[in-house]
Design a protein around this motif. Structure first.
Motif, PDB file in Angstrom:
ATOM      1  N   VAL A   5      92.872 -33.642 -51.481  1.00  0.00           N
ATOM      2  CA  VAL A   5      93.065 -34.530 -50.338  1.00  0.00           C
ATOM      3  C   VAL A   5      94.438 -35.183 -50.429  1.00  0.00           C
ATOM      4  CG1 VAL A   5      92.245 -36.581 -49.110  1.00  0.00           C
ATOM      5  CG2 VAL A   5      90.597 -35.002 -50.142  1.00  0.00           C
ATOM      6  N   ALA A   6      95.189 -35.088 -49.340  1.00  0.00           N
ATOM      7  CA  ALA A   6      96.476 -35.774 -49.259  1.00  0.00           C
ATOM      8  C   ALA A   6      96.352 -36.937 -48.290  1.00  0.00           C
ATOM      9  CB  ALA A   6      97.568 -34.812 -48.784  1.00  0.00           C
ATOM     10  N   VAL A   7      96.900 -38.071 -48.678  1.00  0.00           N
ATOM     11  CA  VAL A   7      96.991 -39.216 -47.783  1.00  0.00           C
ATOM     12  C   VAL A   7      98.359 -39.179 -47.111  1.00  0.00           C
ATOM     13  CG1 VAL A   7      97.023 -41.740 -47.592  1.00  0.00           C
ATOM     14  CG2 VAL A   7      95.437 -40.615 -49.186  1.00  0.00           C
ATOM     15  N   ILE A   8      98.371 -39.164 -45.779  1.00  0.00           N
ATOM     16  CA  ILE A   8      99.624 -39.172 -45.024  1.00  0.00           C
ATOM     17  C   ILE A   8      99.863 -40.610 -44.577  1.00  0.00           C
ATOM     18  CG2 ILE A   8     100.943 -38.150 -43.146  1.00  0.00           C
ATOM     19  CD1 ILE A   8      99.884 -36.136 -45.218  1.00  0.00           C
ATOM     20  N   LEU A   9     100.930 -41.203 -45.101  1.00  0.00           N
ATOM     21  CA  LEU A   9     101.211 -42.620 -44.866  1.00  0.00           C
ATOM     22  C   LEU A   9     102.575 -42.769 -44.197  1.00  0.00           C
ATOM     23  CD1 LEU A   9     100.079 -45.527 -45.552  1.00  0.00           C
ATOM     24  CD2 LEU A   9     101.525 -45.426 -47.594  1.00  0.00           C
ATOM     25  N   VAL A  10     102.574 -43.141 -42.923  1.00  0.00           N
ATOM     26  CA  VAL A  10     103.824 -43.386 -42.205  1.00  0.00           C
ATOM     27  C   VAL A  10     104.179 -44.856 -42.371  1.00  0.00           C
ATOM     28  CG1 VAL A  10     104.957 -43.417 -39.951  1.00  0.00           C
ATOM     29  CG2 VAL A  10     103.406 -41.540 -40.549  1.00  0.00           C
ATOM     30  N   THR A  11     105.409 -45.118 -42.834  1.00  0.00           N
ATOM     31  CA  THR A  11     105.800 -46.502 -43.103  1.00  0.00           C
ATOM     32  C   THR A  11     107.024 -46.900 -42.293  1.00  0.00           C
ATOM     33  OG1 THR A  11     107.206 -45.862 -44.989  1.00  0.00           O
ATOM     34  CG2 THR A  11     104.896 -46.350 -45.452  1.00  0.00           C
ATOM     35  N   TYR A  12     107.033 -48.163 -41.919  1.00  0.00           N
ATOM     36  CA  TYR A  12     108.214 -48.744 -41.257  1.00  0.00           C
ATOM     37  C   TYR A  12     108.183 -50.258 -41.478  1.00  0.00           C
ATOM     38  CZ  TYR A  12     111.579 -50.344 -37.837  1.00  0.00           C
ATOM     39  OH  TYR A  12     112.654 -50.969 -37.246  1.00  0.00           O
ATOM     40  N   ASN A  13     109.129 -50.742 -42.271  1.00  0.00           N
ATOM     41  CA  ASN A  13     109.226 -52.179 -42.576  1.00  0.00           C
ATOM     42  C   ASN A  13     107.858 -52.752 -42.942  1.00  0.00           C
ATOM     43  OD1 ASN A  13     111.955 -52.046 -42.111  1.00  0.00           O
ATOM     44  ND2 ASN A  13     111.878 -52.989 -40.086  1.00  0.00           N
ATOM     45  N   PHE A  30      87.947 -40.952 -55.572  1.00  0.00           N
ATOM     46  CA  PHE A  30      88.413 -39.605 -55.257  1.00  0.00           C
ATOM     47  C   PHE A  30      89.930 -39.613 -55.333  1.00  0.00           C
ATOM     48  CE2 PHE A  30      89.202 -35.718 -53.163  1.00  0.00           C
ATOM     49  CZ  PHE A  30      88.026 -34.994 -53.135  1.00  0.00           C
ATOM     50  N   LYS A  31      90.497 -38.961 -56.325  1.00  0.00           N
ATOM     51  CA  LYS A  31      91.931 -39.020 -56.558  1.00  0.00           C
ATOM     52  C   LYS A  31      92.705 -38.271 -55.469  1.00  0.00           C
ATOM     53  CE  LYS A  31      91.341 -41.598 -60.002  1.00  0.00           C
ATOM     54  NZ  LYS A  31      91.607 -43.048 -59.795  1.00  0.00           N
ATOM     55  N   VAL A  32      93.783 -38.876 -55.036  1.00  0.00           N
ATOM     56  CA  VAL A  32      94.548 -38.326 -53.922  1.00  0.00           C
ATOM     57  C   VAL A  32      96.037 -38.307 -54.251  1.00  0.00           C
ATOM     58  CG1 VAL A  32      92.902 -39.104 -52.163  1.00  0.00           C
ATOM     59  CG2 VAL A  32      94.794 -40.614 -52.836  1.00  0.00           C
ATOM     60  N   GLN A  33      96.759 -37.506 -53.497  1.00  0.00           N
ATOM     61  CA  GLN A  33      98.225 -37.507 -53.510  1.00  0.00           C
ATOM     62  C   GLN A  33      98.680 -38.152 -52.207  1.00  0.00           C
ATOM     63  OE1 GLN A  33     100.513 -36.261 -55.805  1.00  0.00           O
ATOM     64  NE2 GLN A  33     102.200 -36.945 -54.496  1.00  0.00           N
ATOM     65  N   PHE A  54     102.301 -41.446 -57.755  1.00  0.00           N
ATOM     66  CA  PHE A  54     101.489 -40.490 -57.006  1.00  0.00           C
ATOM     67  C   PHE A  54     101.923 -40.404 -55.539  1.00  0.00           C
ATOM     68  CE2 PHE A  54      99.726 -44.409 -55.883  1.00  0.00           C
ATOM     69  CZ  PHE A  54      98.708 -44.308 -54.929  1.00  0.00           C
ATOM     70  N   VAL A  55     103.082 -41.000 -55.239  1.00  0.00           N
ATOM     71  CA  VAL A  55     103.630 -40.978 -53.880  1.00  0.00           C
ATOM     72  C   VAL A  55     104.813 -40.015 -53.819  1.00  0.00           C
ATOM     73  CG1 VAL A  55     104.788 -42.316 -52.081  1.00  0.00           C
ATOM     74  CG2 VAL A  55     102.906 -43.344 -53.396  1.00  0.00           C
ATOM     75  N   GLU A  56     104.743 -39.061 -52.899  1.00  0.00           N
ATOM     76  CA  GLU A  56     105.888 -38.213 -52.580  1.00  0.00           C
ATOM     77  C   GLU A  56     106.553 -38.802 -51.337  1.00  0.00           C
ATOM     78  OE1 GLU A  56     107.084 -33.605 -51.338  1.00  0.00           O
ATOM     79  OE2 GLU A  56     105.025 -34.100 -51.924  1.00  0.00           O
ATOM     80  N   LEU A  57     107.780 -39.221 -51.481  1.00  0.00           N
ATOM     81  CA  LEU A  57     108.466 -39.944 -50.411  1.00  0.00           C
ATOM     82  C   LEU A  57     109.401 -39.028 -49.617  1.00  0.00           C
ATOM     83  CD1 LEU A  57     109.281 -42.543 -48.917  1.00  0.00           C
ATOM     84  CD2 LEU A  57     110.917 -42.994 -50.775  1.00  0.00           C
ATOM     85  N   GLN A  90      99.880 -48.119 -42.618  1.00  0.00           N
ATOM     86  CA  GLN A  90     100.446 -48.883 -43.736  1.00  0.00           C
ATOM     87  C   GLN A  90      99.833 -50.279 -43.868  1.00  0.00           C
ATOM     88  OE1 GLN A  90     104.641 -49.515 -43.064  1.00  0.00           O
ATOM     89  NE2 GLN A  90     104.338 -50.652 -41.163  1.00  0.00           N
ATOM     90  N   ASP A  91      99.274 -50.814 -42.790  1.00  0.00           N
ATOM     91  CA  ASP A  91      98.727 -52.171 -42.819  1.00  0.00           C
ATOM     92  C   ASP A  91      97.220 -52.170 -43.071  1.00  0.00           C
ATOM     93  OD1 ASP A  91      98.105 -51.053 -40.383  1.00  0.00           O
ATOM     94  OD2 ASP A  91      98.715 -52.766 -39.166  1.00  0.00           O
ATOM     95  N   THR A  92      96.780 -51.232 -43.902  1.00  0.00           N
ATOM     96  CA  THR A  92      95.361 -51.126 -44.252  1.00  0.00           C
ATOM     97  C   THR A  92      95.202 -51.092 -45.763  1.00  0.00           C
ATOM     98  OG1 THR A  92      95.356 -48.700 -44.316  1.00  0.00           O
ATOM     99  CG2 THR A  92      94.914 -49.734 -42.172  1.00  0.00           C
ATOM    100  N   TRP A  93      93.972 -51.258 -46.196  1.00  0.00           N
ATOM    101  CA  TRP A  93      93.624 -50.927 -47.578  1.00  0.00           C
ATOM    102  C   TRP A  93      92.208 -50.367 -47.592  1.00  0.00           C
ATOM    103  CZ3 TRP A  93      94.310 -56.051 -46.062  1.00  0.00           C
ATOM    104  CH2 TRP A  93      93.202 -56.896 -46.105  1.00  0.00           C
ATOM    105  N   ILE A  94      91.924 -49.582 -48.617  1.00  0.00           N
ATOM    106  CA  ILE A  94      90.630 -48.910 -48.712  1.00  0.00           C
ATOM    107  C   ILE A  94      89.847 -49.476 -49.888  1.00  0.00           C
ATOM    108  CG2 ILE A  94      91.686 -46.815 -47.770  1.00  0.00           C
ATOM    109  CD1 ILE A  94      91.239 -45.577 -50.640  1.00  0.00           C
ATOM    110  N   TYR A  95      88.606 -48.991 -50.045  1.00  0.00           N
ATOM    111  CA  TYR A  95      87.762 -49.326 -51.187  1.00  0.00           C
ATOM    112  C   TYR A  95      87.611 -48.087 -52.067  1.00  0.00           C
ATOM    113  CZ  TYR A  95      86.758 -53.530 -48.538  1.00  0.00           C
ATOM    114  OH  TYR A  95      86.884 -54.718 -47.848  1.00  0.00           O
ATOM    115  N   PRO A  96      87.180 -48.252 -53.321  1.00  0.00           N
ATOM    116  CA  PRO A  96      87.121 -47.101 -54.226  1.00  0.00           C
ATOM    117  C   PRO A  96      86.337 -45.906 -53.686  1.00  0.00           C
ATOM    118  CG  PRO A  96      86.892 -49.120 -55.477  1.00  0.00           C
ATOM    119  CD  PRO A  96      86.890 -49.523 -54.028  1.00  0.00           C
ATOM    120  N   GLN A  97      85.260 -46.157 -52.946  1.00  0.00           N
ATOM    121  CA  GLN A  97      84.405 -45.060 -52.467  1.00  0.00           C
ATOM    122  C   GLN A  97      84.772 -44.572 -51.068  1.00  0.00           C
ATOM    123  OE1 GLN A  97      83.646 -48.232 -52.543  1.00  0.00           O
ATOM    124  NE2 GLN A  97      82.610 -48.786 -50.640  1.00  0.00           N
ATOM    125  N   THR A  98      85.768 -45.167 -50.424  1.00  0.00           N
ATOM    126  CA  THR A  98      86.078 -44.860 -49.022  1.00  0.00           C
ATOM    127  C   THR A  98      86.322 -43.374 -48.781  1.00  0.00           C
ATOM    128  OG1 THR A  98      87.046 -47.057 -48.652  1.00  0.00           O
ATOM    129  CG2 THR A  98      87.676 -45.306 -47.120  1.00  0.00           C
TER     130      THR A  98
END
Length: 290
Positions: A5-13, A30-33, A54-57, A90-98
């Motif tokens: 599983v890859a997490v796609i994270l779009v960031t801006y400021n 669940f370990k992710v990249q 674990f972040v590819e920028l 980017q303005d979210t957070w998850i829980y361990p089991q999410t």
């Protein structure tokens, strides 16, 4: 589970949220990249992203908006062989089991196209207001933990690779609003479902605000999504956009002055005319979705 599983994270400021977001992903069962696409931030976002191994920028030289930036990350993840892509704001957070609970549901149901957690607000108690509105429109309860909905906003979407290969990427005609509605329409056109997993949760730290220019922009993208909706004939799709051009100013009149409402009506009717003039572009895009 041997699933990538890859997490796609779009960031801006996003320095206000990024550390908390990334630490929550780091603590996922669940370990992710993470593939982060930064839209030319001018704050400390880049430095924060580089702190996590674990972040590819991927750094964009310009602000590509939501859809185009996600497309870069989606393409990168598919090339790397990831089976599921978790699009996260980017303005979210998850829980361990999410993520684990989302994948467990998605992997056993090949007809699920968009798999969403429940969205709470920053206090971790109240539901995010927009999410609650969409969730209340559910079409049915599939099980004790799954509801089917017509649409859910793209703050946290788990997309199976098989769905992206069938549906495609985000439509580049959208810049920040409306691309999730367009994508959801296409997901349904191809026979996939949108569901909410009730034992998977995120928190969305945002304040939903209204402004005149924002409402005009969102209204225009709503009209664009309507003319691009392949679930309707092109004639019905254009009629839906025309009704929005007339109806939306009437709806927004409760928030704005008569002068502003008339200005909105003129702009939306003008945009509708523009959509008519660009019929060939719309036709080609609709054809590509099929």
């Amino acid at each position: 589970m041997d699933i990538k599983v890859a997490v796609i994270l779009v960031t801006y400021n996003g320095e206000r949220w990024l550390e908390k977001c990334l630490k929550s992903l780091q603590n996922s069962i669940f370990k992710v990249q993470v593939i982060a696409i930064d839209n030319a931030s001018t704050d400390n976002s880049i430095s924060i992203l580089k702190e996590f191994d674990f972040v590819e920028l991927i750094q964009s030289k310009e602000n590509l908006g939501f859809g185009k930036a996600n497309n870069i990350g989606i393409h990168k993840a598919i090339e790397a062989g990831f089976e599921y892509l978790f699009l996260l704001n980017q303005d979210t957070w998850i829980y361990p089991q999410t993520i684990q609970n989302l994948v467990l549901i998605a992997d056993g149901n090949p007809d699920y196209g968009i798999v969403s957690p429940v969205h709470f607000s920053a206090d971790e108690k109240a539901l995010d207001a927009n999410f609650e509105m969409y969730w209340n429109r559910k079409t049915r309860a599939v099980s004790q933990v799954v509801d089917e909905v017509p649409f859910i906003n793209a703050a946290a979407w788990l997309l199976p690779k098989r769905v992206i290969e069938k549906v495609g990427y985000f439509e580049p005609m959208f810049s920040h609003y409306g691309e999730d509605r367009n994508y959801s329409d296409r997901v349904h056109y191809h026979g996939f479902k949108t569901i909410v997993v009730k034992n998977s949760e995120i928190c969305h730290d945002r304040i939903i605000s209204r402004s005149f220019q924002k409402d005009i922009k969102q209204s225009k993208y709503k009209m664009l999504a309507e003319v691009l909706d392949v679930n309707q004939s092109w004639l019905k799709a254009y009629f839906s956009a025309f009704r929005s051009a007339i109806g939306l100013p009437k709806y927004f009149s409760k928030f704005y002055s008569l002068e502003q409402t008339l200005s909105m009506a003129v702009q939306l009717v003008g945009y509708y005319v523009l959509l008519k003039l660009h019929f060939l572009t719309i036709f080609k895009a609709r054809k590509s979705y099929r």
